[in-house]
Write an enzyme that holds these catalytic residues in place. Structure first.
Site, PDB file in Angstrom:
ATOM      1  N   ASP A 198      29.024 -10.671  29.934  1.00 11.64           N
ATOM      2  CA  ASP A 198      30.000 -10.090  29.019  1.00 11.64           C
ATOM      3  C   ASP A 198      30.773  -9.046  29.828  1.00 11.64           C
ATOM      4  O   ASP A 198      30.295  -8.584  30.869  1.00 11.64           O
ATOM      5  CB  ASP A 198      29.264  -9.448  27.839  1.00 11.64           C
ATOM      6  CG  ASP A 198      30.195  -8.655  26.949  1.00 11.64           C
ATOM      7  OD1 ASP A 198      31.210  -9.223  26.522  1.00 11.64           O
ATOM      8  OD2 ASP A 198      29.918  -7.467  26.706  1.00 11.64           O
ATOM      9  N   ASP A 244      27.284  -9.668  21.133  1.00  9.67           N
ATOM     10  CA  ASP A 244      26.630 -10.510  22.139  1.00  9.67           C
ATOM     11  C   ASP A 244      25.309 -11.096  21.648  1.00  9.67           C
ATOM     12  O   ASP A 244      24.735 -11.949  22.329  1.00  9.67           O
ATOM     13  CB  ASP A 244      26.353  -9.691  23.415  1.00  9.67           C
ATOM     14  CG  ASP A 244      27.631  -9.161  24.042  1.00  9.67           C
ATOM     15  OD1 ASP A 244      28.618  -9.910  24.053  1.00  9.67           O
ATOM     16  OD2 ASP A 244      27.636  -8.005  24.495  1.00  9.67           O
TER      17      ASP A 244
END
Length: 764
Positions: free
Chosen positions: A455, A660
Site C-alpha cells: 500500500d 487495507d
C-alpha cells in the site's frame, strides 16, 4: 468462541503430543486443538456455552498428563516463571547427580573386576545388583512408572520404551543371578548406564529447550518489580508494580525501566524502545508522548501518568503474542506429530520381531554365528556380569540383548521437538527485531512468498500527511474548519492531518449531526450551523456525486506543482468549496527495502487509492516501473487484483489502514506496519512493530531459514531412527560382528534429541 491455553505436564515425545490431541479432540465442545511439546502446552477453542473444563482436566490427569489453565496474569507470570524454573532445575539436578554417582560406582566396579584397582567389593555381582536396584527405585522410578502407565493405557511413549528396556535388562539379570542354569545374560551395569545416559540427555535437552524460549524470559525481565509514585503531597513513595493503578503519576529515573504504559507529563529524555521496535537507536521523548512498559529511560528524570497496567500493557500483550505463536502449528509439524504418535507402536513391534528372529530364526540361518564372531567379542572374566552384546553365549541371550537395544535407541523425542524448537527460536529472534509472527503456520507461509504488494499511504510513506496548500478558496480557515469538523471521527491519516492543523490554528470545530464513510473515496455528512450535505474526498468521487468543478479548478489539479501531492476536494450541497493539498514523506528505509527485496527476486507491486500522478511520482523515487503500479483503487479493486495474483503466486500484502484490512485478510500473508491502525494489526499475520520497513526482508529471509532448519531436523530425526534401529537390531552383526550395547544405544538416543535442539539454537 473462547480460546483456552493449558499447561500440561508429563509430555516427553511426539507420541504424548498425539495422545493429548486425541483426548482433547474427543472432548465435546472443543475445536482447533494444537499441542506443543516444547512449551508443554495445549491450545483450543470452546464452542459450547456451558463447557466444563474440569472434566477435560480430570481426563488428562487420569491419562498421565496433569494439567492446569495457563496463568495469563502478567504479574503472576513474572513472579512464578523464575520459581518454577528453579524448582524444575533442582529436581532434574538431584536425579542426575544421584544417577551419575551410581554410574561412577558402576565404572569403578568394572575396573575392580578387571583388577585395575584393588577393591574387591566393587567388583562383586551383588554390589552391582544393589546399584541397579537403587537406579530403578530412585532416579529411574518416575520414568518407569509413567512408562508402564502409558503402556497399560495403550498409548506407549518414550518413557514406555525406556521403561521396558531398563526393566527387561534388570529382570533378565535378576533371573540369571537367582537361577544361573537359565542361561540368561547378567548385566546389572546396563540399567545403571541406561538411566545415567538418559538422564544426562534429558538434563541437557531441558537446558537447551529453555534457551530456545529465552526471548520470553528476557521480555519478562524488562518488567521492574518496584515503581516510584507521587503521593498527594507530591512526595515519592516506592510500591510494587503489580499494585499500580491507571491515572497514578510516577517518577522514572535515568537508568530505570518504565513499569507500565504511560504518558509523559513532565521532563525530556532519550528512551530505548528496542524491545518493541527492534531499533537500537534511542528516541527523544517530551511532554504528551506515550511510552510503553519496559522502555529504558536513558538520561533524564521523567514524570509519567500511568495509562495501562499489568495484562493490559503493551509488554504483556507482546509476551502473550509471542507465546501464541505456538498455538498454530505449521502443516509440516502436524505430519511429524502424526508419525511420532504411531512411532512407538512400530518400535514395540520391531523389538518383538527382533527378539523372535534372533532367538528362533537366526540359529537356522547362521548356526555358527556366535562362535565365528568371537574375534569381535570381548569376554568378561566374570560370567555373571557381562556387558550387553559383548558376551552372548547363546541366541536367546543375544535376542534379549538386541531387543532391549532396539527399545532404548529409538527416539520419538527428536521427531516431536524437530519443529517447535525451531519455531520458538525463530519467533524469539524475530521479536527482538520488532517482528511478530502470529503462529508457526504464518512462518511457513512467509517462507513461500514470492510476490509482495505495498500500500502507499502509511506503508511506503510515513502515514503522517501534512497540509501543503489550499486552492480555489481564499478563506483557508473556513475550508479547513469544515473539513476537520467532519473528519474528526475518522481514523484515516488525512483526517489526522486536518485535525492536527485545525488545533494548531485554534479553530473551533462544528458538531457532527450525520456522517457516512465511503471507503476508499471520502466522507460525507452534516454539521451544526452548516446548511446542506458536505462531501470531502477525491476528485473522481466528487464528480460522480454531481459536484461541478470548473475549468480553472481542473487546471489546478493538472498543474505540475500539485501532481506529487494528494488532493482532496470539499463541497457543500452541489457547490464546490475548494481543494486541500496534502504531502507525505517517504519512510526513511522505503527505497532500500524495495531494492533489497528486488535483489532477492521478489516481485513488487504498489496498489494505491491515490491519484495517478502522486503514485507515479512515488514509484519513480523507489524504483518501480509504471507497469508495477496501480492507482485510484477502491478496497474491492485491490481485492480482485490480489485474488488474480494468488493463482500463480504466493502473495504478501503490506498495509496500515482500515481500507487495507480486506486485502490483508485476502492475501496469503498479511503484514501490518506497527504505526498503522489497530484493526490492520489485528487482521495481519505478521506485524512490523517499529516505524521502519527494513524488518520485512529480514522476516521473509528468517522464515526461509526457519523452514530449512525444520527440514534439517526432521531429516535427522527420521534418518537417525531409520539407521539406528536396524543397527541396534543387529543387522551388521552377521557380516561385521558389530553390536550396540543398550548403554551406547541410550547415549545415541539422548544425543539425537539434543542435536535437534542445538540445531534449532544455531538459527541465525
Amino acid at each position: 468462541m473462547e480460546s483456552i491455553q493449558l499447561s500440561i505436564k508429563g509430555m516427553k515425545c511426539g507420541g504424548c503430543v498425539s495422545t493429548v490431541e486425541k483426548i482433547l479432540n474427543n472432548s465435546d465442545g472443543i475445536e482447533n486443538v494444537s499441542v506443543n511439546l516444547l512449551t508443554e502446552s495445549a491450545y483450543f477453542e470452546i464452542t459450547q456455552k456451558h463447557f466444563k473444563i474440569e472434566t477435560v482436566l480430570e481426563n488428562l490427569k487420569e491419562n498421565g498428563f496433569p494439567s492446569k489453565i495457563y496463568i495469563n496474569d502478567f504479574s503472576k507470570k513474572i513472579n512464578k516463571a523464575e520459581l518454577e524454573k528453579k524448582k524444575k532445575w533442582n529436581n532434574q539436578w538431584k536425579k542426575l547427580t544421584f544417577a551419575l554417582l551410581l554410574l561412577l560406582f558402576s565404572v569403578l566396579g568394572h575396573l575392580a573386576e578387571g583388577r585395575y584397582i584393588n577393591f574387591p567389593i566393587l567388583g562383586n555381582i551383588f554390589f552391582h545388583a544393589s546399584l541397579a536396584t537403587l537406579a530403578l527405585l530412585l532416579p529411574g522410578r518416575g520414568i518407569i512408572i509413567n512408562g508402564f502407565k502409558s503402556f497399560i493405557k495403550n498409548r506407549p511413549d518414550m518413557d514406555s520404551l525406556v521403561a521396558l528396556g531398563v526393566t527387561s535388562a534388570y529382570t533378565t539379570s535378576l533371573l540369571s543371578l537367582i537361577f544361573p542354569t537359565t542361561g540368561f545374560p547378567c548385566f546389572f551395569n546396563e540399567p545403571v548406564m541406561l538411566l545415567g545416559f538418559i538422564l544426562i540427555g534429558r538434563f541437557l535437552e531441558e537446558r537447551a529447550k529453555y534457551q530456545t524460549g529465552s526471548s520470553i524470559g528476557e521480555l519478562l525481565d524488562l518488567q521492574p518489580e518496584m515503581a516510584n509514585i507521587y503521593t498527594e503531597d507530591n512526595q515519592i513513595k516506592s510500591i510494587r508494580v503489580n499494585t499500580l493503578k491507571p491515572d497514578q503519576e510516577i517518577q522514572v529515573l535515568a537508568g530505570d525501566r518504565v513499569p507500565a504504559d504511560c504518558i509523559v507529563t513532565q521532563g525530556n529524555s532519550y528512551v530505548d524502545v528496542s524491545h518493541i521496535t527492534g531499533e537500537s537507536k534511542p528516541i527523544e521523548v517530551k511532554k504528551g508522548e506515550n511510552l510503553s512498559s519496559g522502555s529504558l529511560n536513558l538520561n533524564s528524570t521523567l514524570r509519567l501518568k500511568v495509562q495501562k497496567v499489568g495484562g493490559d500493557s503493551s509488554l504483556a500483550k507482546l509476551v502473550s503474542l509471542i507465546e501464541s505463536v505456538n498455538a498454530s502449528k505449521p502443516p509440516i509439524q502436524r505430519i511429524a506429530d502424526e508419525i511420532a504418535g504411531k512411532f512407538t507402536y512400530f518400535v514395540l513391534i520391531f523389538a518383538t520381531l527382533t527378539f523372535f528372529f534372533w532367538w528362533k530364526g537366526a540359529r537356522n540361518i547362521w548356526p555358527d554365528l556366535l562362535s565365528q564372531n568371537n574375534q569381535f567379542i570381548t569376554h568378561s572374566s566374570h560370567t555373571l556380569h557381562s556387558s550387553l552384546g559383548s558376551n552372548a553365549e547363546n541366541f536367546l541371550s543375544l535376542a534379549i540383548q538386541l531387543s532391549i537395544a532396539v527399545l532404548v535407541i529409538a527416539c520419538p523425542c527428536a521427531l516431536g521437538l524437530a519443529t517447535p524448537t525451531v519455531i520458538t527460536v525463530a519467533s524469539g529472534k524475530a521479536a527482538k527485531k520488532g517482528i511478530l509472527f502470529k503462529g508457526g503456520d504464518k512462518i511457513e507461509m512467509a517462507s513461500k512468498i514470492n510476490h509482495i504488494i505495498f500500500d502507499k499511504t502509511g506503508t511506503l510513506t510515513k502515514g503522517k500527511p501534512f497540509i501543503v496548500d489550499y486552492k480555489n478558496n481564499n478563506d483557508h480557515s473556513f475550508l479547513l474548519q469544515i473539513a476537520a469538523s467532519l473528519e474528526k471521527e475518522s481514523r484515516h491519516p488525512i483526517a489526522d492531518a486536518l485535525i492536527r492543523e485545525a488545533k494548531k490554528q485554534n479553530l473551533s470545530l462544528f458538531r457532527i449531526k450525520k456522517i457516512f464513510t465511503h471507503s476508499g473515496r471520502g466522507i460525507s455528512g452534516e454539521l451544526d450551523s452548516i446548511d446542506g450535505l458536505i462531501n470531502i474526498g477525491n476528485i473522481e468521487w466528487l464528480l460522480s456525486k454531481g459536484i461541478i468543478i470548473d475549468s480553472n479548478a481542473q487546471k489546478v489539479i493538472e498543474n505540475e506543482e500539485t501532481k506529487t501531492n494528494t488532493i482532496i476536494g470539499v463541497s457543500i450541497k452541489d457547490k464546490f468549496l475548494g481543494f486541500i493539498l496534502l504531502g507525505d514523506l517517504l519512510r526513511d528505509d522505503s527505497i532500500k527495502t524495495v531494492q533489497n527485496l528486488r535483489e532477492k527476486n521478489f516481485k513488487i507491486n504498489i496498489l494505491s487509492g491515490d491519484r495517478k500522478q502522486t503514485v507515479l511520482a512515488l514509484a519513480k523515487k523507489i524504483g518501480c516501473k509504471e507497469s508495477e503500479v496501480k492507482w485510484g483503487l477502491l478496497p474491492q479493486m485491490k481485492l480482485k487484483i490480489i485474488e488474480s495474483l494468488k493463482i500463480n503466486n504466493k502473495v504478501a500484502m503490506i498495509g496500515d489502514g482500515i481500507n487495507d484490512v480486506p486485502a490483508l485478510a485476502s492475501s496469503d500473508l498479511g503484514i501490518a506496519v506497527g504505526s498503522g491502525t489497530q484493526i490492520a494489526k489485528a487482521n495481519a499475520d505478521v506485524v512490523l512493530m517499529g516505524d521502519q520497513l527494513n524488518g520485512l526482508p529480514y522476516a521473509l529471509n528468517l522464515a526461509k531459514k526457519t523452514i530449512r532448519k525444520i527440514k534439517q531436523n526432521l531429516t535427522w530425526a527420521f534418518g537417525y531412527n531409520l539407521l539406528a534401529i536396524p543397527i541396534a537390531a543387529g543387522i551388521l552383526f552377521p557380516k561385521y560382528g558389530i553390536l550396540l550395547t543398550p548403554s551406547i544405544a541410550a547415549l545415541l538416543m539422548a544425543t539425537s534429541s539434543i542435536t535437534v535442539v542445538i540445531n534449532a539454537l544455531s538459527l541465525e
